[in-house]
Write an enzyme that holds these catalytic residues in place. Structure first.
Site, mmCIF file in Angstrom:
data_model
loop_
_atom_site.group_PDB
_atom_site.id
_atom_site.type_symbol
_atom_site.label_atom_id
_atom_site.label_comp_id
_atom_site.label_asym_id
_atom_site.label_seq_id
_atom_site.Cartn_x
_atom_site.Cartn_y
_atom_site.Cartn_z
ATOM 1 C CB SER A 1 -50.221 55.498 -59.865
ATOM 2 O OG SER A 1 -51.419 54.812 -59.639
ATOM 3 C CE1 TYR B 1 -48.075 50.767 -61.301
ATOM 4 C CE2 TYR B 1 -50.097 51.449 -60.229
ATOM 5 C CZ TYR B 1 -49.146 51.629 -61.206
ATOM 6 O OH TYR B 1 -49.274 52.671 -62.092
ATOM 7 N NE ARG C 1 -60.230 51.926 -60.457
ATOM 8 C CZ ARG C 1 -60.760 51.263 -59.434
ATOM 9 N NH1 ARG C 1 -61.756 51.771 -58.750
ATOM 10 N NH2 ARG C 1 -60.270 50.091 -59.087
#
Ligand code: NAD
Ligand code: UD1
Length: 312
Positions: free
Chosen positions: A118, A142, A210
């Site tokens: 990620s 995460y 993003r």
């Protein structure tokens, strides 16, 4: 080629299953269905072997990898927010689950593991776009768990000869992405809001950015990574994105105009652990794997809006 897709009943996993079948591969899926849905696999159900199981169980992993040549390891709890609320739960699936898959793969003679990492591992490092050789700065449990998976994979590759490729996905969207979970991603949340007429919430000022990427680009990147020569891919890390940077305000504006709906968003405080800006440099995957994203942002949003709503 016989491939295992862990997390194959999930959003990205189900697109990878579809793309793998289209290449003529035999496909097995290992999924606990905790966030994935059988409905995602319904069109392919007769052509795959589905093993309901848990990557936290070494026994389940061992059974699933047997006889497979390649493992795509996508099973994870994929939410930043969820990991802030339940770090040990995220650790168990994302870290222990990954070690279990690597251990089973090595023991059963799997050739290559391709791992879903990620972009969150870059954290808030100021340099943009993010290059794979930048030092990772995880901001959430995460992100730390996804980075740990990469490190374990590279360690298995270095010390045990298992081929391993880590693919760092940036924000992925597309059909079959679940809008209903409390940990859902922003694009399906926005689309669901426009479909139901309930104003969405934008956390912060909406100017965070993003590198939004349509899901079939990712499935193609994973298939290329599985088949590239070992000297180009094994032990390596690649960004998977479009190389652009779009604010949440712009995404929401675009979705409103593409769907012909006006519905002002509500603004709320920024989320803990949220990254401000994210954009990928994708030249490494282009150079080493010959991969390039084929579907751009606006076309991807159009395709997603045109697809049926995700179902449980
Ligand atoms: P998803 O929740 O739709 O898919 C995850 C799948 O893993 C689900 O089908 C779920 O049931 C399964 N799973 C979860 N825990 C499991 C367990 N203990 N055992 C077996 N199966 C289990 O999410 P997604 O968006 O498709 O994410 C897939 C992968 O891509 C994840 O590894 C995630 O970290 C990574 N990723 C996603 C994005 C994104 O933007 N969606 C970005 C970066 C990385
Ligand atoms: C996403 C992925 C994660 C992946 C990471 C990096 C999901 C759920 N998470 O995290 O797996 O590793 O990209 O590629 O897919 N937001 C709102 N309103 C909402 C929901 C979100 O404003 O209702 C904001 C968030 O605060 C954040 C941005 O939208 O600033 C994106 O959030 P989200 O879609 O959850 O993705 P990431 O946290 O970037």
């Amino acid at each position: 080629m016989r491939v295992l897709v862990t997390g194959g009943a999930g959003f990205i996993g189900s697109h990878l299953v579809e793309a793998s079948l289209a290449q003529g591969f035999e496909v097995r899926v290992l999924d606990s269905l905790v966030t994935g849905h059988l409905a995602n696999l319904a069109p392919f159900q007769k052509r795959i072997v589905l093993q309901k199981g848990d990557v936290r169980s070494l026994e389940d992993c061992d059974r699933a990898v047997r006889g497979c040549d390649t493992v795509f390891h996508l099973a994870a709890l994929p939410s930043v927010q969820r990991s802030v609320e339940d770090p040990s739960g995220s650790h168990a699936v994302n870290c222990t689950g990954t070690v279990n898959i690597l251990e089973s793969a090595r023991a059963r003679g799997v050739r290559r593991v391709v791992y879903a990492s990620s972009s969150s591992i870059y954290g808030d490092s100021p340099e943009l776009p993010k290059r794979e050789d930048q030092p990772p700065r995880p901001l959430s449990p995460y992100a730390a768990s996804k980075l740990a998976g990469e490190l374990y994979g590279r360690a298995f590759s270095a010390s045990m000869g298992l081929e391993f490729v880590a693919m760092r996905f940036f924000n992925i969207f597309g059909p079959r992405q679940d809008p209903d979970s409390p940990y859902a991603a922003v694009v399906p949340i926005f689309i669901h809001a426009l479909r139901t007429g309930k104003a969405p919430t934008i956390y912060g000022d909406g100017e965070q950015t993003r590198d939004f990427t349509y899901v079939t680009n990712v499935a193609e990147a994973l298939l290329v990574a599985a088949q590239a020569p070992a000297d180009k891919a094994s032990g390596k890390v690649f960004n998977v994105a479009c190389g652009g940077r779009t604010s949440l305000n712009t995404i929401y504006e675009t979705l409103q105009s593409l769907s012909g709906t006006r519905l002002p968003a509500v603004y709320a405080a920024a989320r803990t652990g949220d990254v401000r800006h994210s954009q990928a440099d994708i030249s490494a995957a282009k150079a080493a794997l010959g991969w390039t994203p084929r579907v751009g942002l606006e076309e991807g949003l159009r395709l997603t809006l045109a697809a049926p709503a995700a179902t449980a």
